[in-house]
Write an enzyme that holds these catalytic residues in place. Structure first.
Site, short mmCIF file in Angstrom:
data_model
loop_
_atom_site.label_atom_id
_atom_site.label_comp_id
_atom_site.label_asym_id
_atom_site.label_seq_id
_atom_site.Cartn_x
_atom_site.Cartn_y
_atom_site.Cartn_z
CE1 TYR A 29 -3.43 -2.79 0.67
CE2 TYR A 29 -2.27 -3.22 2.74
CZ TYR A 29 -3.21 -3.58 1.80
OH TYR A 29 -3.95 -4.72 1.99
CD1 TRP A 35 -9.15 2.44 7.10
CD2 TRP A 35 -10.60 2.09 8.78
NE1 TRP A 35 -9.39 1.09 7.19
CE2 TRP A 35 -10.27 0.84 8.22
CE3 TRP A 35 -11.49 2.11 9.85
CZ2 TRP A 35 -10.81 -0.37 8.69
CZ3 TRP A 35 -12.02 0.91 10.31
CH2 TRP A 35 -11.67 -0.31 9.74
CE1 TYR A 83 -3.56 -1.05 -3.31
CE2 TYR A 83 -4.82 0.65 -4.44
CZ TYR A 83 -4.76 -0.41 -3.55
OH TYR A 83 -5.90 -0.82 -2.90
CD GLN A 108 -10.12 3.31 4.01
OE1 GLN A 108 -9.31 4.09 4.50
NE2 GLN A 108 -9.82 2.06 3.70
CG ASP A 175 -10.92 -3.93 1.64
OD1 ASP A 175 -11.27 -3.07 2.46
OD2 ASP A 175 -9.85 -3.89 1.04
CE1 TYR A 362 -6.01 -7.96 3.51
CE2 TYR A 362 -7.85 -6.76 2.56
CZ TYR A 362 -6.59 -6.78 3.10
OH TYR A 362 -5.92 -5.61 3.25
CD1 TRP A 363 -10.61 -7.01 4.97
CD2 TRP A 363 -10.94 -6.81 7.18
NE1 TRP A 363 -9.87 -5.93 5.42
CE2 TRP A 363 -10.06 -5.78 6.76
CE3 TRP A 363 -11.29 -6.87 8.54
CZ2 TRP A 363 -9.54 -4.83 7.65
CZ3 TRP A 363 -10.76 -5.92 9.40
CH2 TRP A 363 -9.90 -4.93 8.95
CD GLU A 406 -2.77 -6.04 5.23
OE1 GLU A 406 -1.91 -6.75 4.67
OE2 GLU A 406 -3.68 -5.46 4.62
C1 9WN Z 1 -8.26 -1.19 -0.51
C2 9WN Z 1 -4.71 0.08 3.56
C3 9WN Z 1 -6.05 -0.58 3.30
C4 9WN Z 1 -6.95 -0.56 4.55
C5 9WN Z 1 -8.19 -1.42 4.38
C6 9WN Z 1 -7.74 -2.81 3.92
C7 9WN Z 1 -6.93 -2.73 2.64
C8 9WN Z 1 -7.17 -1.93 0.28
C9 9WN Z 1 -6.75 -3.17 -0.49
O1 9WN Z 1 -5.79 -1.91 2.87
O2 9WN Z 1 -7.73 -2.21 1.59
O3 9WN Z 1 -8.55 0.03 0.10
O4 9WN Z 1 -6.06 -3.00 -1.51
O5 9WN Z 1 -7.12 -4.27 -0.10
O6 9WN Z 1 -8.84 -3.66 3.77
O7 9WN Z 1 -8.90 -1.48 5.60
O8 9WN Z 1 -7.35 0.76 4.82
O9 9WN Z 1 -4.12 -0.45 4.71
#
Ligand code: 9WN
Length: 444
Positions: A29, A35, A83, A108, A175, A362-363, A406
């Site tokens: 990222y 957020w 990205y 967010q 997500d 994821y989640w 993470e």
């Molecule tokens: C899409 C950055 C973000 C968090 C989110 C998390 C993940 C992104 C992704 O990473 O989302 O926004 O590419 O999966 O789910 O909570 O803000 O850390």
């Protein structure tokens, strides 16, 4: 243990600082997320308050004229390929003094007022100059934080019941949560989109952890739908396939009003403080009347198109515990769910007993520190100090043993996803340092 954890957390925040903002993770990222910036500011406040304010300011400098705060602010120094979906894909037009392609067009959870108040509170420990700087930062942020609330409670009240709808699952911050599965089933999954737009997450992380291609095709399709009218919210419900009232997003929206009441008090806007508290009460009532399921004893996401609550029991359904005006029946229900075999400490992102509970994806099962931090706050708000302490200790142990990942495997504690993850490190600092109760907690 605490000095070692403290130093490693501070080290992560040093590594991930990118000049005027923090990246969540260097590889996965490489821009600024909304957020994330709020969680990060809470921890940065201990080690570098100037950067905490700078990070929040960078984010709000990218606020749209309609008040929305974009979920990603793109770093122009990064390439489109770094990205996906990147700046060109989002195709955001120029706004205010910002050039085109500077951000995404979605939002967010609005946790920034909570964060700004926490950073301000810490300022006292850094002396008079820091306190003065903190007050000036609050002055600058306050109208912008209010504009964000107004955007969400006005333009995004697509269901007309006093709650904000999210129009992309990325807006929830959770997500790929099963909370969206029902509403997402109505979104066309055009897999050919992934031939045109290539995922990058799979090049830098394990496919068994990440959303599937079908999920991603839907995510891409939803962006294209919103983008088609330049991210306008007018008549959005009629022309957009996904709209959901998320309990966690709206709980944060309500908690933000309570922090704005604190901020307005410090800035001398006494009339405004009362209005913020009233808005928090209204949001709390709407969450209870629209998102509570008496049969499961917890909150659930509501599909704004159909009015139906999803049956999935997800961590988002516990987060309204953050709200002090939550009635006793709902408080007890959420606490019972948290204590049950479905969640456990630290709380998983999804019901451990569900047939599709997934320890990696994821989640959909793993443990995240940020939502557990919100739940600890909820426990403190409702005077459950012992449970808050147990949760705090469980989180500190998890991060100390496994690193600043993470997210974490719910059974082994193994670190998953990106290492050196900013909000995990930042919140570890807060968990080590802060035993205080939020200013708006109910009297125990
Ligand atoms: C899409 C950055 C973000 C968090 C989110 C998390 C993940 C992104 C992704 O990473 O989302 O926004 O590419 O999966 O789910 O909570 O803000 O850390």
């Amino acid at each position: 243990m605490s000095a070692e954890l403290w130093n490693s957390a501070a080290g992560v925040l040093e590594t991930n600082w990118a000049g005027d903002h923090m990246v969540p993770s260097r590889r996965l990222y490489p821009h600024q997320w909304s957020w994330d910036a709020a969680f990060i500011a809470v921890g940065l406040a201990y080690v570098n308050p100037t950067r905490a304010w700078r990070d929040l300011r960078s984010l709000f400098e990218a606020q749209w004229p309609d008040g929305r705060v974009p979920h990603i602010v793109f770093d122009p120094a990064m390439a489109e390929a770094d990205y996906f979906p990147g700046p060109a894909f989002w195709g955001v037009p120029a706004y205010g003094s910002r050039p085109a392609h500077g951000s995404t067009g979605i939002v967010q959870p609005p946790l920034h007022a909570v964060a700004a108040w926490e950073v301000y509170r810490r300022a006292a420990a850094h002396g008079a100059a820091a306190s003065q700087q903190a007050r000036a930062e609050l002055e600058w942020l306050y109208p912008r934080l209010v504009a964000q609330q107004e955007y969400l409670t006005d333009r995004r009240d697509l269901g007309g019941g006093g709650l904000a709808s999210i129009v992309h699952s990325w807006e929830s911050g959770l997500d790929n949560s099963p909370a969206w599965d029902d509403a997402m089933a109505n979104v066309p999954a055009d897999l050919s989109l992934l031939n045109v737009y290539r995922r990058r997450d799979l090049a830098v992380s394990d496919a068994s952890h990440r959303p599937t291609d079908t999920d991603y095709a839907r995510y891409v399709g939803l962006v294209l739908s919103y983008r088609a009218a330049d991210y306008s919210d007018t008549d959005l419900l009629a022309r957009h396939a996904f709209a959901v009232e998320c309990p966690s997003f709206n709980a944060i929206l309500g908690a933000a009003e309570l922090s704005l009441a604190q901020i307005a008090g410090v800035l001398g806007h006494t009339g405004a403080a009362g209005a913020h508290r009233e808005r928090a009460q209204r949001i709390t009532s709407a969450i209870v009347s629209r998102l509570w399921n008496p049969d499961t004893g917890m909150f659930h996401a509501r599909d704004t198109h159909t009015g139906k609550l999803t049956p999935a029991r997800c961590v988002s359904g516990l987060v309204p515990l953050m709200l002090p005006d939550l009635p006793a029946g709902q408080v007890e229900g959420v606490l019972a769910a948290m204590r049950s075999e479905r969640f456990g400490l630290p709380v998983t992102s999804y019901d451990r007993t569900a047939a599709d509970f997934d320890v990696l994806r994821y989640w959909r099962g793993p443990v995240w520190i940020n939502v557990n931090w919100l739940l600890r706050r909820g426990l403190l708000v409702h005077g459950r100090r012992d449970e808050a302490e147990d949760l705090r200790a469980a989180m500190v142990r998890l991060v100390h043993r496994n690193g600043h990942f993470e997210y974490f495997h719910p059974e082994t504690g193994e670190g998953l996803g990106a290492p050196c993850f900013s909000w995990t490190a930042a919140l570890a600092l807060d968990l080590l340092a802060d035993r205080s109760v939020p200013a708006y907690a109910k009297a125990a």
